[in-house]
Design a protein around this motif. Structure first.
Motif, PDB file in Angstrom:
ATOM      1  N   VAL A   1       0.857  -1.183   0.000  1.00  0.00           N
ATOM      2  CA  VAL A   1       0.000   0.000   0.000  1.00  0.00           C
ATOM      3  C   VAL A   1       0.894   1.234   0.000  1.00  0.00           C
ATOM      4  O   VAL A   1       1.845   1.303   0.780  1.00  0.00           O
ATOM      5  N   THR A   2       0.569   2.189  -0.859  1.00  0.00           N
ATOM      6  CA  THR A   2       1.356   3.414  -0.944  1.00  0.00           C
ATOM      7  C   THR A   2       0.506   4.630  -0.610  1.00  0.00           C
ATOM      8  O   THR A   2      -0.544   4.852  -1.218  1.00  0.00           O
ATOM      9  N   GLN A   3       0.947   5.368   0.359  1.00  0.00           N
ATOM     10  CA  GLN A   3       0.365   6.673   0.676  1.00  0.00           C
ATOM     11  C   GLN A   3       1.483   7.681   0.465  1.00  0.00           C
ATOM     12  O   GLN A   3       2.418   7.736   1.265  1.00  0.00           O
ATOM     13  N   LYS A   4       1.409   8.437  -0.607  1.00  0.00           N
ATOM     14  CA  LYS A   4       2.529   9.286  -0.973  1.00  0.00           C
ATOM     15  C   LYS A   4       2.728  10.460  -0.037  1.00  0.00           C
ATOM     16  O   LYS A   4       3.855  10.892   0.204  1.00  0.00           O
ATOM     17  N   GLU A   5       1.620  11.004   0.475  1.00  0.00           N
ATOM     18  CA  GLU A   5       1.756  12.196   1.323  1.00  0.00           C
ATOM     19  C   GLU A   5       1.915  11.785   2.778  1.00  0.00           C
ATOM     20  O   GLU A   5       1.098  11.085   3.333  1.00  0.00           O
ATOM     21  N   GLY A   6       2.988  12.256   3.391  1.00  0.00           N
ATOM     22  CA  GLY A   6       3.161  12.013   4.813  1.00  0.00           C
ATOM     23  C   GLY A   6       2.391  13.008   5.656  1.00  0.00           C
ATOM     24  O   GLY A   6       1.915  12.687   6.737  1.00  0.00           O
ATOM     25  N   LEU A   7       2.277  14.234   5.116  1.00  0.00           N
ATOM     26  CA  LEU A   7       1.600  15.307   5.841  1.00  0.00           C
ATOM     27  C   LEU A   7       0.799  16.132   4.848  1.00  0.00           C
ATOM     28  O   LEU A   7       1.313  16.533   3.801  1.00  0.00           O
ATOM     29  N   VAL A   8      -0.465  16.342   5.185  1.00  0.00           N
ATOM     30  CA  VAL A   8      -1.315  17.229   4.403  1.00  0.00           C
ATOM     31  C   VAL A   8      -1.851  18.303   5.348  1.00  0.00           C
ATOM     32  O   VAL A   8      -2.466  17.975   6.379  1.00  0.00           O
ATOM     33  N   THR A   9      -1.609  19.547   4.984  1.00  0.00           N
ATOM     34  CA  THR A   9      -2.078  20.679   5.800  1.00  0.00           C
ATOM     35  C   THR A   9      -3.111  21.455   5.003  1.00  0.00           C
ATOM     36  O   THR A   9      -2.854  21.831   3.857  1.00  0.00           O
ATOM     37  N   LEU A  10      -4.277  21.649   5.603  1.00  0.00           N
ATOM     38  CA  LEU A  10      -5.387  22.314   4.924  1.00  0.00           C
ATOM     39  C   LEU A  10      -5.992  23.383   5.804  1.00  0.00           C
ATOM     40  O   LEU A  10      -5.912  23.298   7.038  1.00  0.00           O
ATOM     41  N   THR A  11      -6.644  24.325   5.164  1.00  0.00           N
ATOM     42  CA  THR A  11      -7.444  25.295   5.891  1.00  0.00           C
ATOM     43  C   THR A  11      -8.867  24.777   6.026  1.00  0.00           C
ATOM     44  O   THR A  11      -9.397  24.158   5.084  1.00  0.00           O
ATOM     45  N   GLU A  12      -9.442  24.979   7.178  1.00  0.00           N
ATOM     46  CA  GLU A  12     -10.820  24.555   7.445  1.00  0.00           C
ATOM     47  C   GLU A  12     -11.754  24.996   6.309  1.00  0.00           C
ATOM     48  O   GLU A  12     -11.658  26.125   5.823  1.00  0.00           O
ATOM     49  N   GLY A  13     -12.608  24.067   5.891  1.00  0.00           N
ATOM     50  CA  GLY A  13     -13.572  24.369   4.839  1.00  0.00           C
ATOM     51  C   GLY A  13     -13.138  23.941   3.454  1.00  0.00           C
ATOM     52  O   GLY A  13     -13.972  23.821   2.555  1.00  0.00           O
ATOM     53  N   LEU A  14     -11.866  23.701   3.271  1.00  0.00           N
ATOM     54  CA  LEU A  14     -11.385  23.239   1.970  1.00  0.00           C
ATOM     55  C   LEU A  14     -11.588  21.733   1.832  1.00  0.00           C
ATOM     56  O   LEU A  14     -11.677  21.018   2.832  1.00  0.00           O
ATOM     57  N   PRO A  15     -11.648  21.240   0.584  1.00  0.00           N
ATOM     58  CA  PRO A  15     -11.840  19.795   0.400  1.00  0.00           C
ATOM     59  C   PRO A  15     -10.593  18.991   0.760  1.00  0.00           C
ATOM     60  O   PRO A  15      -9.475  19.465   0.657  1.00  0.00           O
ATOM     61  N   VAL A  16     -10.863  17.760   1.183  1.00  0.00           N
ATOM     62  CA  VAL A  16      -9.797  16.839   1.577  1.00  0.00           C
ATOM     63  C   VAL A  16      -9.673  15.733   0.542  1.00  0.00           C
ATOM     64  O   VAL A  16     -10.686  15.181   0.076  1.00  0.00           O
ATOM     65  N   MET A  17      -8.442  15.429   0.164  1.00  0.00           N
ATOM     66  CA  MET A  17      -8.203  14.231  -0.636  1.00  0.00           C
ATOM     67  C   MET A  17      -6.883  13.622  -0.191  1.00  0.00           C
ATOM     68  O   MET A  17      -5.832  14.233  -0.341  1.00  0.00           O
ATOM     69  N   LEU A  18      -6.949  12.420   0.344  1.00  0.00           N
ATOM     70  CA  LEU A  18      -5.765  11.680   0.741  1.00  0.00           C
ATOM     71  C   LEU A  18      -5.617  10.501  -0.203  1.00  0.00           C
ATOM     72  O   LEU A  18      -6.540   9.720  -0.384  1.00  0.00           O
ATOM     73  N   ASN A  19      -4.439  10.383  -0.779  1.00  0.00           N
ATOM     74  CA  ASN A  19      -4.229   9.378  -1.819  1.00  0.00           C
ATOM     75  C   ASN A  19      -3.809   8.023  -1.271  1.00  0.00           C
ATOM     76  O   ASN A  19      -3.039   7.933  -0.304  1.00  0.00           O
ATOM     77  N   CYS A  20      -4.309   6.994  -1.927  1.00  0.00           N
ATOM     78  CA  CYS A  20      -3.940   5.625  -1.587  1.00  0.00           C
ATOM     79  C   CYS A  20      -3.949   4.774  -2.844  1.00  0.00           C
ATOM     80  O   CYS A  20      -4.962   4.724  -3.561  1.00  0.00           O
ATOM     81  N   THR A  21      -2.834   4.145  -3.127  1.00  0.00           N
ATOM     82  CA  THR A  21      -2.773   3.160  -4.205  1.00  0.00           C
ATOM     83  C   THR A  21      -2.236   1.863  -3.622  1.00  0.00           C
ATOM     84  O   THR A  21      -1.594   1.860  -2.561  1.00  0.00           O
ATOM     85  N   TYR A  22      -2.504   0.769  -4.312  1.00  0.00           N
ATOM     86  CA  TYR A  22      -2.131  -0.512  -3.751  1.00  0.00           C
ATOM     87  C   TYR A  22      -1.714  -1.474  -4.848  1.00  0.00           C
ATOM     88  O   TYR A  22      -1.984  -1.256  -6.037  1.00  0.00           O
ATOM     89  N   GLN A  23      -1.059  -2.539  -4.416  1.00  0.00           N
ATOM     90  CA  GLN A  23      -0.690  -3.619  -5.322  1.00  0.00           C
ATOM     91  C   GLN A  23      -1.111  -4.938  -4.693  1.00  0.00           C
ATOM     92  O   GLN A  23      -0.790  -5.203  -3.525  1.00  0.00           O
TER      93      GLN A  23
END
Lengths: 115, 112
Positions: free
Chosen positions: A4-26
């Motif tokens: 399983v690959t999660q490329k982002e170790g840290l995602v910083t967002l401002t409240e109210g913005l959309p969230v997208m956390l990536n996940c790919t797998y083999q």
């Protein structure tokens, strides 16, 4: 082997913005389950979403994800981030070899939501 | 109430000492797991069990033993603790076949 690959170790967002956390797998197994676990500080990691059905949207607590077997992806999304969403998010794949119930986890993505 | 309970919640050990981490589950699940969590490595499987009397090696078993004396209890044993085993350890229970894992609250271990 499976991974399983999660490329982002840290995602910083401002409240109210959309969230997208990536996940790919083999995996070689067509019936594998994909999971998102959330780990809030000082709590136990717990299940957020899971799916094994191709192209079907799964939703829980405002988050959603769609398993796309063609691209081996299971990205986590939310339309509007809240401060309380700040946590560590793990994508995980069921280990289908031998039906052990084991999960293979990605490295995790820390989501920090700022005011 | 918590269905997976770990003890102790915090532990400081000396290098070369023996450490036992305990886990109890009331989910009546057959399978139990020990993971460690480290920054940059995610959750890694140390040992797991299919039921009372069984233990299996996970992905990083070196330096650890496990014991499953009953359906409810699963222990992780560090016979000779080393500083590299400083980590947060999570126990989980579940059933096979894509079912959810239920985690305990974790044990923070520091080996000095």
């Amino acid at each position: 082997g499976d991974s399983v690959t999660q490329k982002e170790g840290l995602v910083t967002l401002t409240e109210g913005l959309p969230v997208m956390l990536n996940c790919t797998y083999q995996t070689i197994y067509s019936n594998a389950f994909l999971f998102w676990y959330v780990h809030y500080l000082n709590e136990s990691p717990r299940l957020l979403l899971k799916s094994s059905t191709d192209n079907k949207r799964t939703e829980h607590q405002g988050f959603h994800a769609t398993l796309h077997k063609s691209s081996s992806s299971f990205h986590l999304q939310k339309s509007s981030a809240q401060l309380s969403d700040s946590a560590l998010y793990y994508c995980a794949l069921s280990d289908q070899a031998g039906n052990t119930g084991k999960l293979i986890f990605g490295l995790g993505t820390t989501l920090q939501v700022q005011p | 109430e918590a269905a997976v309970t770990q003890s102790p919640r915090n532990k400081v050990a000396v290098t070369g000492g023996k450490v036992t981490l305990s886990c109890n589950q009331t989910n009546n699940h057959n399978n139990m797991y020990w993971y460690r969590q480290d920054t940059g490595h995610g959750l890694r499987l140390i040992h797991y069990s299919y039921g009372a009397g069984s233990t299996e090696k996970g992905d990083i078993p070196d330096g650890y033993k496990a014991s499953r004396p009953s359906q409810e209890n699963f222990s992780l044993i560090l016979e000779l603790a080393t500083p590299s085993q400083t980590s947060v350890y999570f126990c989980a229970s579940g059933d096979a076949g894509g079912n959810t894992l239920y985690f305990g609250a974790g044990t923070r271990l520091s080996v000095l």
